[in-house]
Enzyme design. Structure first.
Site, PDB file in Angstrom:
ATOM      1  N   PRO A 277      10.202  16.264  17.343  1.00 43.94           N
ATOM      2  CA  PRO A 277      10.912  17.542  17.155  1.00 43.94           C
ATOM      3  C   PRO A 277      12.141  17.367  16.258  1.00 43.94           C
ATOM      4  CG  PRO A 277      10.450  17.133  19.479  1.00 43.94           C
ATOM      5  CD  PRO A 277      10.116  15.878  18.742  1.00 43.94           C
ATOM      6  N   GLU A 278      12.328  18.311  15.346  1.00 47.66           N
ATOM      7  CA  GLU A 278      13.477  18.257  14.444  1.00 47.66           C
ATOM      8  C   GLU A 278      14.643  19.025  15.067  1.00 47.66           C
ATOM      9  OE1 GLU A 278      12.258  18.936  10.324  1.00 47.66           O
ATOM     10  OE2 GLU A 278      10.223  18.395  10.897  1.00 47.66           O
TER      11      GLU A 278
ATOM     12  N   LYS B  79      18.798  14.968  16.311  1.00 47.63           N
ATOM     13  CA  LYS B  79      17.534  15.065  17.045  1.00 47.63           C
ATOM     14  C   LYS B  79      17.672  14.604  18.489  1.00 47.63           C
ATOM     15  CE  LYS B  79      14.839  14.135  12.888  1.00 47.63           C
ATOM     16  NZ  LYS B  79      13.921  13.193  12.255  1.00 47.63           N
TER      17      LYS B  79
ATOM     18  N   ARG C 176       6.320   8.839   5.138  1.00 41.90           N
ATOM     19  CA  ARG C 176       6.005  10.117   5.778  1.00 41.90           C
ATOM     20  C   ARG C 176       5.128  10.961   4.870  1.00 41.90           C
ATOM     21  NH1 ARG C 176       9.246  11.485  10.041  1.00 41.90           N
ATOM     22  NH2 ARG C 176       7.480  12.841  10.427  1.00 41.90           N
TER      23      ARG C 176
ATOM     24  N   ASN D 212      10.648  15.784   8.763  1.00 45.98           N
ATOM     25  CA  ASN D 212       9.665  15.847   7.688  1.00 45.98           C
ATOM     26  C   ASN D 212       9.284  17.276   7.288  1.00 45.98           C
ATOM     27  OD1 ASN D 212       8.143  14.297   5.902  1.00 45.98           O
ATOM     28  ND2 ASN D 212       6.290  14.661   7.101  1.00 45.98           N
TER      29      ASN D 212
END
Ligand SMILES: [Zn+2]
Length: 333
Positions: free
Chosen positions: A2-3, A50, A308, A229
């Site tokens: 989770p961002e 985060k 990524r 990402n």
């Protein structure tokens, strides 16, 4: 994983339980002993980048507990992550909780009316837990997650919570797929937190204009805490910048546009989460860009770092090469 906007929403799920006592615990975690939290009160919930931080202390009149503003917007304290702490058990006389720790003294000086680690009525400092979420990590309030699919054997097994905290008002918080660590105070660097009003734009622009692919710099949590990402992919598309363009070859207005889009997208994502709406994505995991061009996909990252998956449109986001600019690279200050 989770961002920032997702973790911010997790914090908002926790804040209604601030001031309530934990009367029962559960969960599979072995990183902390959930039993240590029993009969303690949740006194604060903060998010930085985060990471989610929850403070626990003895129950009682917490007149110096956190203000609603502090919980809503995250910490404004300047505390740094200190070494992992031993346990929730009362400490012996003469240890660092006596106020001899210079970092704590410094923190108290700067915090003014903000809650101090020494403020609970039993004279013990608050104990903080840091939650770092895995790919499918989440928090549920007063409900458990249910299986969305059958596993390979055809069983419908619900996810196993790492930690469950039952509160004295009958509500509960459930934590899934997260690493849980003790710490003495939250890591608070609002200058690098993309969702903080104190985010330092100039410092971020200095980082972006280096001779490094911008898609690597955007994921550097020491400058863009909370940026992950998905935000990276979307911001690059919205700014029409190729992921592998070197920051030093982009114009100052390109860099400002990239930063603006990253911050704006993060805020919009948070707001859509709070309204329970799905986020409209332009390029992340798409086969075509909104203009109908074929999107490309590649795994990019620093030589010594994590690669990524990155999606971009070669037509909307042409790569800027040194010979294209015809001008000396931007001077980083
Ligand atoms: Zn396109």
């Amino acid at each position: 994983m989770p961002e920032g906007p997702s973790v911010k929403r997790f914090q908002l799920l926790c804040t209604p339980f601030v001031g309530k006592a934990v009367n029962k615990v559960g969960g599979s975690t072995r990183q902390v002993d959930p039993g240590d939290l029993k009969m303690l009160t949740l006194w604060d919930a903060q998010v930085h980048g985060k990471n989610l931080f929850l403070a626990f202390g003895a129950p009682g009149d917490n007149s110096k507990s956190t203000s609603p503003e502090a919980s809503e917007h995250g910490s404004t304290s300047q505390g740094k992550m200190a070494s992992e702490r031993s346990s929730f058990l009362p400490r012996q006389e003469g240890n660092e909780s006596d106020g001899c720790d210079p970092q704590r003294c410094l923190q108290e000086e700067h915090e003014g009316d903000l809650p101090s680690l020494m403020d609970d009525v039993a004279g013990r400092p608050w104990e903080w837990l840091r939650f770092h979420f895995g790919l499918y990590g989440s928090i549920r309030a007063s409900e458990f997650a249910r299986a969305k699919n059958a596993n390979k054997r055809g069983d419908w097994k619900d996810p196993i919570p790492r930690l469950v905290l039952y509160f004295d008002d009958g509500g509960f918080l459930v934590f899934y797929n997260c690493r849980i660590h003790r710490c003495s105070s939250p890591t608070a660097e609002p200058a690098t937190d993309i969702l903080s009003p104190e985010f330092d734009r100039e410092r971020a622009l200095d980082a972006l204009c280096k001779a490094t692919p911008v898609c690597h710099t955007l994921l550097d949590q020491s400058y863009f805490s909370g940026l992950g990402n998905r935000i990276k992919n979307e911001a690059l598309y919205l700014a029409k910048i190729h992921p592998l363009s070197l920051g030093s070859l982009l114009t100052p207005s390109d860099l400002r546009s990239l930063l603006d889009h990253a911050l704006q997208f993060s805020l919009e994502w948070l707001h859509s989460k709070l309204r329970g709406q799905r986020l409209r994505l332009q390029i992340y995991m798409k086969e075509k860009c909104p203009e109908g061009h074929e999107a490309k996909k590649g795994a990019f990252g620093p030589l010594d770092g994590l690669k990524r998956l990155t999606w971009w449109c070669p037509q909307c986001q042409p790569q800027v090469l040194p010979e294209d600019t015809g001008m000396p690279p931007v001077q980083c200050s």
